[in-house]
Motif scaffolding. Sequence first.
Motif, PDB file in Angstrom:
ATOM      1  N   THR A  26      89.570  21.037  77.607  1.00  0.00           N
ATOM      2  CA  THR A  26      90.071  20.883  78.975  1.00  0.00           C
ATOM      3  C   THR A  26      89.816  22.117  79.829  1.00  0.00           C
ATOM      4  O   THR A  26      89.743  22.023  81.053  1.00  0.00           O
ATOM      5  N   GLY A  27      89.682  23.285  79.182  1.00  0.00           N
ATOM      6  CA  GLY A  27      89.439  24.519  79.932  1.00  0.00           C
ATOM      7  C   GLY A  27      87.980  24.800  80.177  1.00  0.00           C
ATOM      8  O   GLY A  27      87.627  25.871  80.692  1.00  0.00           O
ATOM      9  N   GLY A  28      87.127  23.863  79.801  1.00  0.00           N
ATOM     10  CA  GLY A  28      85.698  24.029  80.048  1.00  0.00           C
ATOM     11  C   GLY A  28      85.091  25.191  79.284  1.00  0.00           C
ATOM     12  O   GLY A  28      84.072  25.745  79.698  1.00  0.00           O
ATOM     13  N   GLY A  29      85.706  25.557  78.153  1.00  0.00           N
ATOM     14  CA  GLY A  29      85.188  26.662  77.355  1.00  0.00           C
ATOM     15  C   GLY A  29      85.581  28.035  77.864  1.00  0.00           C
ATOM     16  O   GLY A  29      85.125  29.045  77.316  1.00  0.00           O
ATOM     17  N   ASP A  30      86.424  28.096  78.896  1.00  0.00           N
ATOM     18  CA  ASP A  30      86.876  29.379  79.446  1.00  0.00           C
ATOM     19  C   ASP A  30      88.054  29.879  78.618  1.00  0.00           C
ATOM     20  O   ASP A  30      89.171  29.360  78.735  1.00  0.00           O
ATOM     21  N   PHE A  31      87.837  30.891  77.799  1.00  0.00           N
ATOM     22  CA  PHE A  31      88.869  31.362  76.882  1.00  0.00           C
ATOM     23  C   PHE A  31      90.016  32.057  77.609  1.00  0.00           C
ATOM     24  O   PHE A  31      91.054  32.328  77.013  1.00  0.00           O
ATOM     25  N   THR A  32      89.854  32.319  78.894  1.00  0.00           N
ATOM     26  CA  THR A  32      90.932  32.929  79.671  1.00  0.00           C
ATOM     27  C   THR A  32      92.194  32.083  79.598  1.00  0.00           C
ATOM     28  O   THR A  32      93.312  32.613  79.544  1.00  0.00           O
ATOM     29  N   PHE A  33      92.047  30.774  79.560  1.00  0.00           N
ATOM     30  CA  PHE A  33      93.219  29.898  79.473  1.00  0.00           C
ATOM     31  C   PHE A  33      93.970  30.126  78.151  1.00  0.00           C
ATOM     32  O   PHE A  33      95.200  30.159  78.130  1.00  0.00           O
ATOM     33  N   ASN A  34      93.228  30.294  77.064  1.00  0.00           N
ATOM     34  CA  ASN A  34      93.872  30.572  75.776  1.00  0.00           C
ATOM     35  C   ASN A  34      94.572  31.915  75.791  1.00  0.00           C
ATOM     36  O   ASN A  34      95.668  32.072  75.234  1.00  0.00           O
ATOM     37  N   ALA A  35      93.940  32.912  76.407  1.00  0.00           N
ATOM     38  CA  ALA A  35      94.539  34.245  76.473  1.00  0.00           C
ATOM     39  C   ALA A  35      95.831  34.219  77.297  1.00  0.00           C
ATOM     40  O   ALA A  35      96.803  34.902  76.963  1.00  0.00           O
ATOM     41  N   ILE A  36      95.836  33.422  78.351  1.00  0.00           N
ATOM     42  CA  ILE A  36      97.050  33.285  79.163  1.00  0.00           C
ATOM     43  C   ILE A  36      98.167  32.674  78.322  1.00  0.00           C
ATOM     44  O   ILE A  36      99.315  33.133  78.350  1.00  0.00           O
ATOM     45  N   MET A  37      97.841  31.626  77.570  1.00  0.00           N
ATOM     46  CA  MET A  37      98.862  31.007  76.727  1.00  0.00           C
ATOM     47  C   MET A  37      99.377  31.993  75.686  1.00  0.00           C
ATOM     48  O   MET A  37     100.578  32.057  75.409  1.00  0.00           O
ATOM     49  N   ALA A  38      98.477  32.785  75.107  1.00  0.00           N
ATOM     50  CA  ALA A  38      98.878  33.772  74.117  1.00  0.00           C
ATOM     51  C   ALA A  38      99.806  34.820  74.726  1.00  0.00           C
ATOM     52  O   ALA A  38     100.825  35.186  74.140  1.00  0.00           O
ATOM     53  N   ARG A  68      83.253  36.208  78.999  1.00  0.00           N
ATOM     54  CA  ARG A  68      82.661  35.237  79.929  1.00  0.00           C
ATOM     55  C   ARG A  68      81.190  35.541  80.184  1.00  0.00           C
ATOM     56  O   ARG A  68      80.376  34.631  80.364  1.00  0.00           O
ATOM     57  N   ASP A  69      80.839  36.839  80.175  1.00  0.00           N
ATOM     58  CA  ASP A  69      79.460  37.249  80.446  1.00  0.00           C
ATOM     59  C   ASP A  69      78.608  37.285  79.185  1.00  0.00           C
ATOM     60  O   ASP A  69      77.435  37.674  79.237  1.00  0.00           O
ATOM     61  N   GLY A  70      79.187  36.918  78.052  1.00  0.00           N
ATOM     62  CA  GLY A  70      78.454  36.940  76.795  1.00  0.00           C
ATOM     63  C   GLY A  70      78.154  38.331  76.280  1.00  0.00           C
ATOM     64  O   GLY A  70      77.207  38.536  75.512  1.00  0.00           O
ATOM     65  N   GLN A  71      78.986  39.311  76.662  1.00  0.00           N
ATOM     66  CA  GLN A  71      78.741  40.704  76.283  1.00  0.00           C
ATOM     67  C   GLN A  71      79.828  41.284  75.376  1.00  0.00           C
ATOM     68  O   GLN A  71      79.801  42.472  75.069  1.00  0.00           O
ATOM     69  N   PHE A  72      80.784  40.446  74.962  1.00  0.00           N
ATOM     70  CA  PHE A  72      81.877  40.936  74.115  1.00  0.00           C
ATOM     71  C   PHE A  72      81.395  40.982  72.676  1.00  0.00           C
ATOM     72  O   PHE A  72      81.052  39.958  72.079  1.00  0.00           O
ATOM     73  N   THR A  73      81.347  42.183  72.094  1.00  0.00           N
ATOM     74  CA  THR A  73      80.760  42.367  70.767  1.00  0.00           C
ATOM     75  C   THR A  73      81.836  42.426  69.677  1.00  0.00           C
ATOM     76  O   THR A  73      83.034  42.539  69.959  1.00  0.00           O
TER      77      THR A  73
END
Length: 374
Positions: free
Chosen positions: A57-69, A302-307
């Motif tokens: 439902t979040g379109g793959g945006d993990f920000t929604f999961n982080a908000i819930m956490a 989001r930018d694909g740069q998180f290592t």
Amino acid sequence: MARLGYSEEHQAFRHTVRSFLDREHEPQLARYEAQGGTDRDFWRKAGEAGILGLAVTGGGDFTFNAIMAEELGRTVGSATTGSSLMADIATYILSGHGTEAQKDKYIPGILTGEWTQAMPLTEPNAGSDATAITATALRDRDDYVINGEKYFISNGTGANLLYVVAKTDPAARGKGMSVIIVEEGTPGVTRHKIKTVGWGCGDTGALNFENVRVPVTNLVGTEGGAMKILMSTFLEDRIQIAARCLGAASTALALTLDYVRSRKVSGQRVIDFQNSQFALAECRADILICETMVDASLQKLRDGQFTFEDGAVLKLWSTQMEGRVLDKCVQLWGGAGLMDENPISRMWTAARIQRIYAGTDELQKVAIARGLMG
């Protein structure tokens, strides 16, 4: 202060999560404690609130999961019930690697809370080194036959959809690991809850698989592809843990500020002592730094740069930050901070697990050191 990287949709979702937790989590804590944790009804109501299956439902945006956490961490009750809703990030395993048939079968129920998930990976003698697992899933015509033990599994006894990590090729070590779906009620699966120091009503489970037979169509991804699946999941897990640490530390500071403003020692408010002010200032600085790290990490993701190294730094720093803040807060509460009737005591105890589970501090340091060594 406005935080960077959050849209109006994100802020609206934060309000939705906060409202759900204020309504269905905090007022129900006594009942959850009496029955030993949250129940299926809690998950169904979370589904009704629209906060499950965020990988879809979040379109793959993990920000929604982080908000819930983060909002879960802000609840005083999460120190008792544990990570609970965060087991939902397992949906990324299904949405990213499952077959269309698997998605059609399970995703509708995940969104409603009918299917709740867990990922049995850790074993009694295989924690930080995932490749050391000994559980096997050996092919027998059109089935896999699974044997082995799993331990310290989040949502381990309540979940009815298990992504079991086992070796389909035991001789290949990490390259022989696969993820296989096992549904609740499958013959040969037994499990029980493990009592822990923190998260007294959290669902940390031990599972045993004895000749558990499932069809080969339950394979998620490819045979030998578990490490690829796990590595992507680990990155996201680091961020949600950090966000939960941020939320817990923020609530601990707020509770402590209320207490030291009213508590008097020798006729003087505790907050009026310079030592108290210095401790509170250190807590505030730690929290703001963690907030910046979480938000920057989400942007990099989001930018694909998180290592992997970024994730190690984030988990190491945020979990230690939570420990420092909670320890300072309990000290300012004095003896009252050790009383179970005060939530700060349970928050302090629960914070300790963060530096161990989902990769110990030492494992994070190894990852960081490897980066330094090139």
